[in-house]
Design a protein around this motif. Sequence first.
Motif, PDB file in Angstrom:
ATOM      1  N   GLN A 138       0.813  -1.394  -0.115  1.00 14.47           N
ATOM      2  CA  GLN A 138      -0.102   0.071  -0.122  1.00 14.47           C
ATOM      3  C   GLN A 138       0.800   1.417  -0.255  1.00 14.47           C
ATOM      4  O   GLN A 138       0.284   2.308  -0.654  1.00 14.47           O
ATOM      5  N   CYS A 139       1.952   1.214   0.434  1.00 13.89           N
ATOM      6  CA  CYS A 139       2.875   2.609   0.853  1.00 13.89           C
ATOM      7  C   CYS A 139       4.124   2.771   0.145  1.00 13.89           C
ATOM      8  O   CYS A 139       4.654   3.774   0.087  1.00 13.89           O
ATOM      9  N   ILE A 140       4.652   1.592  -0.012  1.00 20.42           N
ATOM     10  CA  ILE A 140       6.105   1.632  -0.395  1.00 20.42           C
ATOM     11  C   ILE A 140       6.467   2.705  -1.733  1.00 20.42           C
ATOM     12  O   ILE A 140       7.389   3.209  -1.594  1.00 20.42           O
ATOM     13  N   THR A 141       5.538   2.524  -2.799  1.00 15.31           N
ATOM     14  CA  THR A 141       5.668   3.389  -3.615  1.00 15.31           C
ATOM     15  C   THR A 141       6.097   4.966  -3.543  1.00 15.31           C
ATOM     16  O   THR A 141       6.961   5.216  -4.217  1.00 15.31           O
ATOM     17  N   CYS A 142       5.262   5.274  -2.604  1.00 10.38           N
ATOM     18  CA  CYS A 142       5.502   6.689  -2.513  1.00 10.38           C
ATOM     19  C   CYS A 142       6.305   7.157  -1.187  1.00 10.38           C
ATOM     20  O   CYS A 142       7.182   8.156  -1.065  1.00 10.38           O
ATOM     21  N   HIS A 143       6.414   6.059  -0.126  1.00 10.52           N
ATOM     22  CA  HIS A 143       6.922   6.410   0.938  1.00 10.52           C
ATOM     23  C   HIS A 143       8.391   5.851   1.158  1.00 10.52           C
ATOM     24  O   HIS A 143       9.119   6.002   2.042  1.00 10.52           O
ATOM     25  N   ILE A 171      -2.908   6.438  13.175  1.00 10.04           N
ATOM     26  CA  ILE A 171      -2.870   5.991  11.961  1.00 10.04           C
ATOM     27  C   ILE A 171      -4.235   5.555  11.185  1.00 10.04           C
ATOM     28  O   ILE A 171      -4.574   6.147  10.047  1.00 10.04           O
ATOM     29  N   GLY A 172      -4.927   4.509  12.071  1.00 10.08           N
ATOM     30  CA  GLY A 172      -6.346   4.132  11.259  1.00 10.08           C
ATOM     31  C   GLY A 172      -7.329   5.202  11.276  1.00 10.08           C
ATOM     32  O   GLY A 172      -7.735   5.319  10.102  1.00 10.08           O
ATOM     33  N   PRO A 173      -7.729   6.234  12.059  1.00 10.28           N
ATOM     34  CA  PRO A 173      -8.581   7.255  11.717  1.00 10.28           C
ATOM     35  C   PRO A 173      -7.989   8.199  10.545  1.00 10.28           C
ATOM     36  O   PRO A 173      -8.779   8.684   9.733  1.00 10.28           O
ATOM     37  N   TYR A 174      -6.583   8.345  10.475  1.00 14.02           N
ATOM     38  CA  TYR A 174      -5.942   9.114   9.531  1.00 14.02           C
ATOM     39  C   TYR A 174      -6.261   8.466   8.091  1.00 14.02           C
ATOM     40  O   TYR A 174      -6.721   9.271   7.379  1.00 14.02           O
ATOM     41  N   LEU A 175      -6.112   7.168   7.937  1.00 13.43           N
ATOM     42  CA  LEU A 175      -6.496   6.669   6.896  1.00 13.43           C
ATOM     43  C   LEU A 175      -7.993   6.492   6.417  1.00 13.43           C
ATOM     44  O   LEU A 175      -8.239   6.661   5.342  1.00 13.43           O
ATOM     45  N   ALA A 176      -8.834   6.525   7.568  1.00 19.42           N
ATOM     46  CA  ALA A 176     -10.043   6.468   7.213  1.00 19.42           C
ATOM     47  C   ALA A 176     -10.729   7.413   6.681  1.00 19.42           C
ATOM     48  O   ALA A 176     -11.789   7.602   5.894  1.00 19.42           O
ATOM     49  N   LYS A 177     -10.217   8.743   7.001  1.00 15.70           N
ATOM     50  CA  LYS A 177     -10.744  10.061   6.462  1.00 15.70           C
ATOM     51  C   LYS A 177     -10.300  10.214   4.919  1.00 15.70           C
ATOM     52  O   LYS A 177     -10.822  11.115   4.485  1.00 15.70           O
ATOM     53  N   GLY A 178      -9.441   9.463   4.411  1.00 17.04           N
ATOM     54  CA  GLY A 178      -8.863   9.539   3.074  1.00 17.04           C
ATOM     55  C   GLY A 178      -7.546   9.993   2.993  1.00 17.04           C
ATOM     56  O   GLY A 178      -7.204  10.918   3.641  1.00 17.04           O
ATOM     57  N   VAL A 185      -7.356   3.961   0.473  1.00 15.95           N
ATOM     58  CA  VAL A 185      -6.483   2.901   1.422  1.00 15.95           C
ATOM     59  C   VAL A 185      -7.673   2.271   2.406  1.00 15.95           C
ATOM     60  O   VAL A 185      -8.187   2.848   3.403  1.00 15.95           O
ATOM     61  N   SER A 186      -7.825   0.973   2.292  1.00 14.61           N
ATOM     62  CA  SER A 186      -8.988   0.098   2.860  1.00 14.61           C
ATOM     63  C   SER A 186      -8.412  -0.911   3.643  1.00 14.61           C
ATOM     64  O   SER A 186      -7.711  -1.786   3.095  1.00 14.61           O
ATOM     65  N   LEU A 187      -8.086  -0.960   4.969  1.00 13.51           N
ATOM     66  CA  LEU A 187      -7.350  -1.824   5.571  1.00 13.51           C
ATOM     67  C   LEU A 187      -8.327  -2.091   6.863  1.00 13.51           C
ATOM     68  O   LEU A 187      -9.055  -1.535   7.434  1.00 13.51           O
ATOM     69  N   THR A 188      -8.033  -3.332   7.289  1.00 11.60           N
ATOM     70  CA  THR A 188      -8.870  -3.937   8.550  1.00 11.60           C
ATOM     71  C   THR A 188      -8.141  -3.480   9.662  1.00 11.60           C
ATOM     72  O   THR A 188      -6.995  -3.023   9.736  1.00 11.60           O
ATOM     73  N   GLN A 189      -8.743  -3.627  10.653  1.00 14.40           N
ATOM     74  CA  GLN A 189      -8.371  -2.956  12.160  1.00 14.40           C
ATOM     75  C   GLN A 189      -7.114  -3.846  12.542  1.00 14.40           C
ATOM     76  O   GLN A 189      -6.076  -3.241  12.857  1.00 14.40           O
TER      77      GLN A 189
END
Length: 359
Positions: A138-143, A171-178, A185-189
């Motif tokens: 999910q993240c490596i391409t940009c970060h 991190i969870g709430p941040y990703l949940a906001k978009g 980014v859709s991840l399980t808890q």
Amino acid sequence: MRFTSACVLLLTGVAPWYASPQTPGAQLPDAPNRETVQRICSACHPAQIVLGRGMTREQWGGIVSNMISRGAKGSDDEFAEVVDYLAKNLPPTKPGDTPLAKTKTARPPSLIDQAGANDKQVVDEDAAARGKTVYIAQCITCHGTRARGSERGADLVRSLVVLHDRYGNTIGPYLAKGHPQGKSVSLTQDQVVDLSHFLHQQVGDTLRTGPYNNVLNILVGDPREGKAFFDGPGGCAQCHSITGDLAHIASKYDPPILQLKVVFPQTAAFGRRRSPSNSRKPVTVTVTTASGEGVTGVLDHIDDFNVSLHDGSGQYLSFERGPGVKVEKHDPYAAHVALLDEYTDKDIHDVVAYLETFK
């Protein structure tokens, strides 16, 4: 960018400072100067943290020099005893021994694992391994591979969202906001928690005490431009001579320690050789009273109201500052202090590259 005291640690780099897991009651080897090591080092961390970490004299010298720059207290003789003790009793791993990095045990704990707030996240290595899979997907391409960021994404190691996070609670709430880049980014808890462990692992690994923080190659400057700065705007040649006090300077210190001495010459440092005792010049002060009587000595303390010193005989004297009392402070390192607001990173690297040519 102006060069500040905080930058020198980033430019100099720090050798890995962690030890293998210790058994309860582990003691330093019984040898001369052990008491000095315990007294000086234990002021900030357990002295036993060095056990299991064998290094050369130069490497131990670099560690001790860095501890001094971070506030370790002691005399030059005492720091020399610490380096001697560590070099003699904790030498590099002998050929044939199993290197620390290749053992099958868990990642050795660093100082960050031994300190911090009560609510700091304790990294679960298995969860971090699962989180790495999530990160790669999910993240490596940009970060980037170590979460240090790239042109396409932020440095997550310095992200306040990550630093404030505990087990995914930010991190969870941040990703949940978009995602700010508009990427969904859709991840399980469970995935969020695993990702949190991985990112906290990256934070710990990139600190001064982490396994990635090897000494940097700082010989990237231009010796010719370093000479120009030394003789010109830096004003170094007004007090120093490459054939006098700086003769063969590069044979005394390796590059990282040489850089430390350039920027903070008052700091005791250990490199290729044992540093001489009492090498630091004291700050002196001259106090002239209202009656015209003057006294000069080594500065003990000074503020807006009082000044104290030890005169030539060692006697302690204290004066109230007020009308008619003149105080002149003589700091032999004043020019270096003034340069902290003038240096650029390039100036430092150029000067070190120039001095490195004098073996």
